[in-house]
Design a protein around this motif. Structure first.
Motif, PDB file in Angstrom:
ATOM      1  N   LEU A  56       0.827  -1.210   0.000  1.00  0.00           N
ATOM      2  CA  LEU A  56       0.000   0.000   0.000  1.00  0.00           C
ATOM      3  C   LEU A  56       0.861   1.260   0.000  1.00  0.00           C
ATOM      4  O   LEU A  56       0.583   2.210  -0.733  1.00  0.00           O
ATOM      5  N   SER A  57       1.902   1.263   0.804  1.00  0.00           N
ATOM      6  CA  SER A  57       2.747   2.457   0.860  1.00  0.00           C
ATOM      7  C   SER A  57       3.492   2.679  -0.452  1.00  0.00           C
ATOM      8  O   SER A  57       3.722   3.815  -0.861  1.00  0.00           O
ATOM      9  N   GLU A  60       0.616   4.081  -2.609  1.00  0.00           N
ATOM     10  CA  GLU A  60      -0.040   5.275  -2.095  1.00  0.00           C
ATOM     11  C   GLU A  60       0.819   6.531  -2.207  1.00  0.00           C
ATOM     12  O   GLU A  60       0.327   7.593  -2.603  1.00  0.00           O
ATOM     13  N   GLN A  61       2.074   6.418  -1.887  1.00  0.00           N
ATOM     14  CA  GLN A  61       2.938   7.595  -1.901  1.00  0.00           C
ATOM     15  C   GLN A  61       3.062   8.220  -3.295  1.00  0.00           C
ATOM     16  O   GLN A  61       2.867   9.425  -3.449  1.00  0.00           O
ATOM     17  N   LYS A  92      -2.738  11.153   5.417  1.00  0.00           N
ATOM     18  CA  LYS A  92      -1.860  10.388   4.521  1.00  0.00           C
ATOM     19  C   LYS A  92      -0.665  11.234   4.064  1.00  0.00           C
ATOM     20  O   LYS A  92       0.458  10.734   3.993  1.00  0.00           O
TER      21      LYS A  92
END
Length: 99
Positions: A56-57, A60-61, A92
Protein backbone atom coordinates in the motif's frame (compact mmCIF):
# COMPACT_ATOMS: atom_id res chain seq x y z
CA UNK A 1 -17.21 5.42 -6.42
CA UNK A 2 -18.66 2.44 -8.28
CA UNK A 3 -16.00 0.59 -10.19
CA UNK A 4 -17.96 0.64 -13.46
CA UNK A 5 -17.74 4.46 -13.52
CA UNK A 6 -13.94 4.44 -13.50
CA UNK A 7 -12.28 4.59 -16.91
CA UNK A 8 -9.41 2.11 -16.56
CA UNK A 9 -8.16 2.39 -20.13
CA UNK A 10 -5.61 4.99 -19.04
CA UNK A 11 -4.15 2.82 -16.26
CA UNK A 12 -1.87 1.21 -18.81
CA UNK A 13 1.86 1.25 -19.45
CA UNK A 14 2.99 1.32 -23.08
CA UNK A 15 6.31 -0.26 -24.02
CA UNK A 16 7.92 -1.51 -27.22
CA UNK A 17 9.27 -4.97 -27.90
CA UNK A 18 12.34 -5.92 -29.97
CA UNK A 19 10.44 -5.43 -33.24
CA UNK A 20 9.36 -1.92 -32.14
CA UNK A 21 5.79 -3.17 -31.64
CA UNK A 22 3.79 -1.32 -28.97
CA UNK A 23 2.79 -3.47 -26.01
CA UNK A 24 0.06 -2.40 -23.57
CA UNK A 25 0.37 -3.62 -20.00
CA UNK A 26 -2.35 -2.84 -17.45
CA UNK A 27 -1.20 -1.32 -14.18
CA UNK A 28 -2.52 -4.33 -12.23
CA UNK A 29 -0.28 -6.65 -14.29
CA UNK A 30 2.78 -4.51 -13.56
CA UNK A 31 1.95 -4.54 -9.85
CA UNK A 32 1.43 -8.31 -9.95
CA UNK A 33 4.77 -8.89 -11.70
CA UNK A 34 6.56 -6.64 -9.21
CA UNK A 35 5.05 -8.53 -6.29
CA UNK A 36 5.95 -11.89 -7.83
CA UNK A 37 9.52 -10.67 -8.35
CA UNK A 38 9.68 -9.48 -4.75
CA UNK A 39 8.53 -12.86 -3.43
CA UNK A 40 10.84 -14.82 -5.73
CA UNK A 41 13.87 -12.89 -4.51
CA UNK A 42 12.88 -12.98 -0.88
CA UNK A 43 15.26 -14.51 1.61
CA UNK A 44 13.48 -17.70 2.75
CA UNK A 45 14.84 -17.28 6.27
CA UNK A 46 12.81 -14.12 6.81
CA UNK A 47 9.21 -14.18 7.93
CA UNK A 48 7.01 -11.57 6.28
CA UNK A 49 4.28 -10.06 8.39
CA UNK A 50 3.84 -6.60 6.87
CA UNK A 51 3.36 -7.19 3.15
CA UNK A 52 -0.01 -5.46 2.87
CA UNK A 53 1.08 -2.12 4.39
CA UNK A 54 4.34 -2.34 2.41
CA UNK A 55 2.52 -2.70 -0.90
CA UNK A 56 0.00 0.00 0.00
CA UNK A 57 2.75 2.46 0.86
CA UNK A 58 4.56 1.71 -2.41
CA UNK A 59 1.39 2.59 -4.33
CA UNK A 60 -0.04 5.27 -2.09
CA UNK A 61 2.94 7.59 -1.90
CA UNK A 62 3.40 8.07 -5.67
CA UNK A 63 -0.37 8.37 -6.06
CA UNK A 64 -0.48 11.17 -3.51
CA UNK A 65 2.53 12.87 -5.08
CA UNK A 66 1.07 12.87 -8.59
CA UNK A 67 -2.42 13.92 -7.47
CA UNK A 68 -1.06 16.77 -5.35
CA UNK A 69 1.02 17.98 -8.30
CA UNK A 70 -1.96 17.68 -10.64
CA UNK A 71 -4.19 19.69 -8.29
CA UNK A 72 -1.35 22.16 -7.57
CA UNK A 73 -1.55 21.37 -3.86
CA UNK A 74 -5.31 21.86 -3.58
CA UNK A 75 -6.22 19.30 -0.93
CA UNK A 76 -9.96 19.67 -1.46
CA UNK A 77 -9.67 18.84 -5.18
CA UNK A 78 -7.20 16.05 -4.47
CA UNK A 79 -9.48 14.45 -1.88
CA UNK A 80 -12.43 14.64 -4.26
CA UNK A 81 -10.41 13.05 -7.08
CA UNK A 82 -9.28 10.24 -4.80
CA UNK A 83 -12.72 9.71 -3.31
CA UNK A 84 -11.54 10.21 0.25
CA UNK A 85 -12.24 12.73 2.99
CA UNK A 86 -9.97 15.80 3.11
CA UNK A 87 -8.90 15.00 6.67
CA UNK A 88 -7.95 11.48 5.56
CA UNK A 89 -5.88 12.99 2.76
CA UNK A 90 -4.12 15.26 5.22
CA UNK A 91 -3.29 12.28 7.47
CA UNK A 92 -1.86 10.39 4.52
CA UNK A 93 0.20 13.39 3.39
CA UNK A 94 1.57 13.74 6.92
CA UNK A 95 2.36 10.01 7.05
CA UNK A 96 4.65 10.37 4.03
CA UNK A 97 6.05 13.76 5.01
CA UNK A 98 4.29 15.49 2.16
CA UNK A 99 2.40 18.17 4.09
Amino acid sequence: MPENLIDKKFLVNFTKDNQNKVIKKPLRLLVKKSLENYLLNLDNTKYINNLYPLILSELEQPLLDVIMQYTRGNQTKAALMMGINRSTLRKKLKKYGMN
